[in-house]
Design a protein around this motif. Structure first.
Motif, PDB file in Angstrom:
ATOM      1  N   ASP A 127       0.823  -1.208   0.000  1.00 48.68           N
ATOM      2  CA  ASP A 127       0.000   0.000   0.000  1.00 48.68           C
ATOM      3  C   ASP A 127       0.858   1.260   0.000  1.00 48.68           C
ATOM      4  N   SER A 128       1.954   1.245   0.759  1.00 49.66           N
ATOM      5  CA  SER A 128       2.810   2.427   0.796  1.00 49.66           C
ATOM      6  C   SER A 128       3.524   2.621  -0.543  1.00 49.66           C
ATOM      7  N   GLU A 129       3.941   1.523  -1.180  1.00 47.97           N
ATOM      8  CA  GLU A 129       4.556   1.620  -2.507  1.00 47.97           C
ATOM      9  C   GLU A 129       3.544   2.136  -3.529  1.00 47.97           C
ATOM     10  N   ALA A 130       2.311   1.648  -3.445  1.00 44.41           N
ATOM     11  CA  ALA A 130       1.261   2.089  -4.362  1.00 44.41           C
ATOM     12  C   ALA A 130       0.982   3.580  -4.170  1.00 44.41           C
ATOM     13  N   LYS A 131       0.981   4.033  -2.936  1.00 43.05           N
ATOM     14  CA  LYS A 131       0.740   5.458  -2.661  1.00 43.05           C
ATOM     15  C   LYS A 131       1.860   6.315  -3.241  1.00 43.05           C
ATOM     16  N   ILE A 132       3.098   5.858  -3.087  1.00 46.94           N
ATOM     17  CA  ILE A 132       4.236   6.599  -3.645  1.00 46.94           C
ATOM     18  C   ILE A 132       4.112   6.679  -5.166  1.00 46.94           C
ATOM     19  N   LEU A 133       3.780   5.553  -5.809  1.00 46.87           N
ATOM     20  CA  LEU A 133       3.616   5.551  -7.270  1.00 46.87           C
ATOM     21  C   LEU A 133       2.482   6.475  -7.698  1.00 46.87           C
ATOM     22  N   ARG A 134       1.369   6.412  -6.967  1.00 42.15           N
ATOM     23  CA  ARG A 134       0.222   7.273  -7.290  1.00 42.15           C
ATOM     24  C   ARG A 134       0.600   8.748  -7.143  1.00 42.15           C
ATOM     25  N   ASP A 135       1.342   9.091  -6.088  1.00 41.29           N
ATOM     26  CA  ASP A 135       1.762  10.475  -5.877  1.00 41.29           C
ATOM     27  C   ASP A 135       2.700  10.947  -6.993  1.00 41.29           C
ATOM     28  N   ARG A 136       3.655  10.093  -7.364  1.00 40.70           N
ATOM     29  CA  ARG A 136       4.588  10.457  -8.446  1.00 40.70           C
ATOM     30  C   ARG A 136       3.845  10.615  -9.772  1.00 40.70           C
ATOM     31  N   PHE A 137       2.921   9.697 -10.023  1.00 37.30           N
ATOM     32  CA  PHE A 137       2.116   9.782 -11.238  1.00 37.30           C
ATOM     33  C   PHE A 137       1.334  11.092 -11.231  1.00 37.30           C
ATOM     34  N   GLY A 138       0.735  11.411 -10.083  1.00 37.54           N
ATOM     35  CA  GLY A 138      -0.045  12.641  -9.948  1.00 37.54           C
ATOM     36  C   GLY A 138       0.789  13.884 -10.205  1.00 37.54           C
ATOM     37  N   LEU A 139       1.990  13.919  -9.653  1.00 39.42           N
ATOM     38  CA  LEU A 139       2.863  15.070  -9.876  1.00 39.42           C
ATOM     39  C   LEU A 139       3.208  15.224 -11.358  1.00 39.42           C
ATOM     40  N   SER A 140       3.462  14.103 -12.013  1.00 36.87           N
ATOM     41  CA  SER A 140       3.760  14.159 -13.452  1.00 36.87           C
ATOM     42  C   SER A 140       2.551  14.643 -14.246  1.00 36.87           C
ATOM     43  N   ALA A 141       1.377  14.130 -13.909  1.00 38.15           N
ATOM     44  CA  ALA A 141       0.159  14.544 -14.616  1.00 38.15           C
ATOM     45  C   ALA A 141      -0.122  16.019 -14.403  1.00 38.15           C
ATOM     46  N   ILE A 142       0.071  16.499 -13.186  1.00 37.48           N
ATOM     47  CA  ILE A 142      -0.133  17.927 -12.889  1.00 37.48           C
ATOM     48  C   ILE A 142       0.836  18.770 -13.705  1.00 37.48           C
ATOM     49  N   SER A 143       2.087  18.356 -13.735  1.00 33.44           N
ATOM     50  CA  SER A 143       3.105  19.086 -14.486  1.00 33.44           C
ATOM     51  C   SER A 143       2.764  19.148 -15.973  1.00 33.44           C
ATOM     52  N   ILE A 144       2.330  18.026 -16.530  1.00 36.03           N
ATOM     53  CA  ILE A 144       1.967  17.983 -17.953  1.00 36.03           C
ATOM     54  C   ILE A 144       0.752  18.869 -18.227  1.00 36.03           C
ATOM     55  N   ALA A 145      -0.272  18.754 -17.387  1.00 36.07           N
ATOM     56  CA  ALA A 145      -1.493  19.543 -17.580  1.00 36.07           C
ATOM     57  C   ALA A 145      -1.192  21.036 -17.508  1.00 36.07           C
ATOM     58  N   GLU A 146      -0.411  21.448 -16.528  1.00 33.50           N
ATOM     59  CA  GLU A 146      -0.078  22.868 -16.386  1.00 33.50           C
ATOM     60  C   GLU A 146       0.794  23.349 -17.536  1.00 33.50           C
ATOM     61  N   SER A 147       1.711  22.514 -17.989  1.00 34.23           N
ATOM     62  CA  SER A 147       2.570  22.876 -19.113  1.00 34.23           C
ATOM     63  C   SER A 147       1.760  23.060 -20.395  1.00 34.23           C
ATOM     64  N   GLU A 148       0.849  22.129 -20.661  1.00 38.91           N
ATOM     65  CA  GLU A 148       0.019  22.226 -21.858  1.00 38.91           C
ATOM     66  C   GLU A 148      -0.922  23.435 -21.790  1.00 38.91           C
ATOM     67  N   ALA A 149      -1.431  23.713 -20.599  1.00 37.76           N
ATOM     68  CA  ALA A 149      -2.311  24.873 -20.439  1.00 37.76           C
ATOM     69  C   ALA A 149      -1.543  26.166 -20.693  1.00 37.76           C
ATOM     70  N   SER A 150      -0.313  26.244 -20.178  1.00 33.71           N
ATOM     71  CA  SER A 150       0.468  27.466 -20.378  1.00 33.71           C
ATOM     72  C   SER A 150       0.880  27.640 -21.836  1.00 33.71           C
ATOM     73  N   LYS A 151       1.127  26.523 -22.544  1.00 35.76           N
ATOM     74  CA  LYS A 151       1.445  26.606 -23.976  1.00 35.76           C
ATOM     75  C   LYS A 151       0.295  27.213 -24.758  1.00 35.76           C
ATOM     76  N   SER A 152      -0.924  26.906 -24.310  1.00 37.71           N
ATOM     77  CA  SER A 152      -2.115  27.414 -24.983  1.00 37.71           C
ATOM     78  C   SER A 152      -2.525  28.786 -24.466  1.00 37.71           C
ATOM     79  N   GLY A 153      -1.795  29.305 -23.493  1.00 33.95           N
ATOM     80  CA  GLY A 153      -2.124  30.596 -22.914  1.00 33.95           C
ATOM     81  C   GLY A 153      -3.372  30.542 -22.050  1.00 33.95           C
ATOM     82  N   MET A 154      -3.635  29.399 -21.468  1.00 34.87           N
ATOM     83  CA  MET A 154      -4.831  29.230 -20.642  1.00 34.87           C
ATOM     84  C   MET A 154      -4.420  28.931 -19.209  1.00 34.87           C
ATOM     85  N   GLU A 155      -5.384  29.076 -18.327  1.00 33.38           N
ATOM     86  CA  GLU A 155      -5.186  28.658 -16.943  1.00 33.38           C
ATOM     87  C   GLU A 155      -6.038  27.423 -16.716  1.00 33.38           C
TER      88      GLU A 155
END
Length: 140
Positions: free
Chosen positions: A23-51
């Motif tokens: 469970d702790s390993e799964a939580k770490i993976l989920r958190d890392r995945f989440g951080l990557s997804a957040i980074s990608i979403a924010e990067s794509e939004a900024s490329k489009s000039g959106m928030e």
């Protein structure tokens, strides 16, 4: 022996420890995945000039993680069905069979990878297999 490890406790205690570790390993993976997804979403939004709102990012992250979990389970089942322990590229392509565009993209990607693989490696593997067959039949 000093290197031997003795495990004490009931099997249910050991099972709980392994479950907690998983469970702790799964939580770490989920958190890392989440951080990557957040980074990608924010990067794509900024490329489009959106928030992009935090709620939307959270929904995207959760949906992407659930999709990835389902994909991993499907790939595992495809490999098991073929009596293999490892997932291969054909399993990945098969997982995209409902999405024609993605399936075509994955086939192209797979073919490109095969084209980049030096032919000498592939030939050596085939030659080694052929040599093994010859050696076996020569002894018979």
């Amino acid at each position: 022996m000093a290197t031997d490890r003795v495990v004490c406790g009931s099997s249910s205690e050991i099972g709980r420890e392994q479950l907690q570790e998983h469970d702790s390993e799964a939580k770490i993976l989920r958190d890392r995945f989440g951080l990557s997804a957040i980074s990608i979403a924010e990067s794509e939004a900024s490329k489009s000039g959106m928030e992009i709102s935090k709620v939307v990012v959270s929904c995207i992250t959760d949906s992407a993680f659930k999709f990835t979990e389902g994909l991993a389970k499907d790939l595992q089942l495809f490999a098991q069905h073929a009596n293999r322990k490892c997932v291969n590229m054909e399993d990945v392509i098969l997982s995209a069979h409902r999405n024609e565009h993605m399936s075509r993209y994955l086939r192209t990607f797979s073919n490109d990878l095969k084209a980049k693989d030096p032919p000498s490696k592939r030939k050596r593997k085939k030659e080694a297999k052929n040599n093994d067959k010859i050696t076996v039949s020569a002894h018979v």
